[in-house]
Design a protein around this motif. Sequence first.
Motif, short mmCIF file in Angstrom:
data_model
loop_
_atom_site.label_atom_id
_atom_site.label_comp_id
_atom_site.label_asym_id
_atom_site.label_seq_id
_atom_site.Cartn_x
_atom_site.Cartn_y
_atom_site.Cartn_z
N ILE A 1 0.84 -1.18 0.00
CA ILE A 1 0.00 0.00 0.00
C ILE A 1 0.89 1.25 0.00
N PHE A 2 0.40 2.31 -0.63
CA PHE A 2 1.03 3.62 -0.51
C PHE A 2 0.17 4.44 0.45
N ILE A 3 0.73 4.77 1.61
CA ILE A 3 -0.04 5.55 2.57
C ILE A 3 0.75 6.80 2.97
N ASN A 4 0.09 7.91 2.94
CA ASN A 4 0.69 9.17 3.34
C ASN A 4 0.78 9.21 4.86
N TYR A 5 1.93 9.65 5.38
CA TYR A 5 2.09 9.64 6.84
C TYR A 5 1.06 10.54 7.51
N LYS A 6 0.65 11.61 6.83
CA LYS A 6 -0.37 12.49 7.41
C LYS A 6 -1.70 11.75 7.53
N HIS A 7 -1.97 10.90 6.56
CA HIS A 7 -3.20 10.12 6.63
C HIS A 7 -3.13 9.11 7.76
N LEU A 8 -1.97 8.46 7.91
CA LEU A 8 -1.82 7.49 8.99
C LEU A 8 -1.92 8.16 10.35
N THR A 9 -1.24 9.27 10.54
CA THR A 9 -1.31 9.96 11.84
C THR A 9 -2.71 10.51 12.09
N LYS A 10 -3.42 10.91 11.02
CA LYS A 10 -4.80 11.39 11.21
C LYS A 10 -5.72 10.25 11.62
N LEU A 11 -5.51 9.07 11.00
CA LEU A 11 -6.31 7.91 11.42
C LEU A 11 -6.08 7.61 12.90
N LEU A 12 -4.83 7.67 13.33
CA LEU A 12 -4.52 7.40 14.74
C LEU A 12 -5.08 8.50 15.64
N ALA A 13 -4.95 9.76 15.20
CA ALA A 13 -5.47 10.87 16.01
C ALA A 13 -6.98 10.80 16.11
N ASP A 14 -7.64 10.45 15.01
CA ASP A 14 -9.10 10.31 15.05
C ASP A 14 -9.52 9.18 15.98
N ALA A 15 -8.73 8.10 15.98
CA ALA A 15 -9.05 6.98 16.87
C ALA A 15 -8.87 7.39 18.32
N VAL A 16 -7.84 8.18 18.62
CA VAL A 16 -7.62 8.64 19.99
C VAL A 16 -8.77 9.53 20.43
N GLU A 17 -9.24 10.36 19.52
CA GLU A 17 -10.35 11.27 19.87
C GLU A 17 -11.67 10.53 19.97
N ALA A 18 -11.85 9.53 19.12
CA ALA A 18 -13.14 8.83 19.09
C ALA A 18 -13.26 7.75 20.16
N ASN A 19 -12.14 7.26 20.68
CA ASN A 19 -12.19 6.14 21.64
C ASN A 19 -11.44 6.46 22.93
N PRO A 20 -11.76 7.55 23.60
CA PRO A 20 -11.04 7.85 24.85
C PRO A 20 -11.35 6.78 25.90
N ILE A 21 -10.42 6.60 26.79
CA ILE A 21 -10.63 5.64 27.87
C ILE A 21 -11.82 6.08 28.71
#
Length: 510
Positions: A387-407
């Motif tokens: 896959i070709f993935i842009n690092y900004k896209h990967l970090t955004k996916l992770l940031a969105d997950a952190v925001e959407a799934n807080p402990i």
Amino acid sequence: MDTIFKFLFDFLGQFFGSIWDAIVGVGKGILGMFDFPEYVKIIESYTTTLGGLAWVIAIIAIILLIAVLAVLVFFIVMGIKKFIRFKKKVKNTNDLVDEVNALTKEVMRLNLEKDKILSMKVSQIGLNPNEISELTGEEMEALNNGEEEVKGGRFNKLLAIDQEWADYQPPQYDWDVTLPEFCERFRNFACSRLKLFYDIKILRCFIAGFASTRLIILQGISGTGKTSLPYAFGKFVQNPAVIASVQPSWRDRTELFGYFNEFTKKYNETELLRALYEASYNENVYVVILDEMNIARVEYYFAEMLSILEMPAHDEWIIELVSAPWPDDPAHFDQGKITVPDNIWYVGTANNDDSTFAITDKVYDRALPIDINTKGKPFEAPDTEPIFINYKHLTKLLADAVEANPISEENLKKIEILDDYVIEHFRVAFGNRVMKQMKDFVPAYVGCGGTEVDGIDYCLAKKVFRKFEALNISYIRDEIDGLVQQLDQLFGKENMNECKEYVRMLQKMM
């Protein structure tokens, strides 16, 4: 007065007279040995008595006497020859010693003259003369030949990157992939294309770790695929990982970033430095593998990078490579400094055996450790392309997950209760850094397809309970059963298996 003189004459005369008598006696003896007329008289005196037999005996006696004299003369001559040879040898040795001393003095004089000339050259290029002893043979030869000027820039590899990437066109990135899909595709790609088998939980921890830290440590026994995991990840994102094989001699930052050679006027560029600079030209995901990272002390050679990555603002991620800029320095340099790109992550592999150093809490607290102690079980997977993935896209996916799934507040309260319990019974505290990483890792882990409790379980086992190894094992033996009961009470008997297995393992080691 006459009596005194007479006494001295008689007393001393006895001694010196005896010496004179000895000398005279030796002389008389030697003369007597060669008094041939006396030998004739002796023979004649016995002629009448012995008759013809006297002459026969006389001839035999003369022959014996001549033989004795010949032997005596032979030994005297040999002694004189040896004495002459010895004196001549001593004389020759003394001459050689004198000649060697003269040559040594001449060599010392020439070396002194050479050092003076070398010091003049060193002072001309601004180098401390004390560094002469550290030169290599080529550098010394270049200096002696007067090759002080260099042609071209001092960063050959980085200048080549400037030319290579000047007309770079980014690839067609995949902007639609989700985190769970990304993890599953990575697992299938490793299986189908590389014949590497990984448990999905390990891959979720690996990807979620990108959200919480820039340093991931893969540790465990040899042959379980620690180095293969980041290598496969580089293949999956179509940007091969950079492998930096750590050496036992690594002690400072120059092993990672290189150093400027004052004699050759060239910068010794490492592969890591090249990767850092290349990453500033694109938005690909970069992974640097610190292979066998604990074969040297991590806190020595990686200390600066650990401090830099702790800076909250990315514009503070700066490495000073040279103290003064040159006009032909690489394009992305700023006053001899470069900024560490935020599209690069570091993955260290570590074996825990007698040939390695223990990784300190300073390093563990800033990293995410992942234990890989078993080989992955083979499974069937469909053929999966990279896959070709842009690092900004990967970090955004992770940031969105952190925001959407807080402990959840419920689990945060349980963690606080557990924190108080561990402090009271084990004298170990979580710390703000661990809590921050947990709040980033657990939601990202959930976003990758895992559960919140499993994420908490993993963080507590690898970031908190791991500190128990530094405690007195006999002291905490009786406390472990109570800790397991506390975990069961807070999170349920079916959960927190990572923590329970780890503390039970410590209990068995006692």
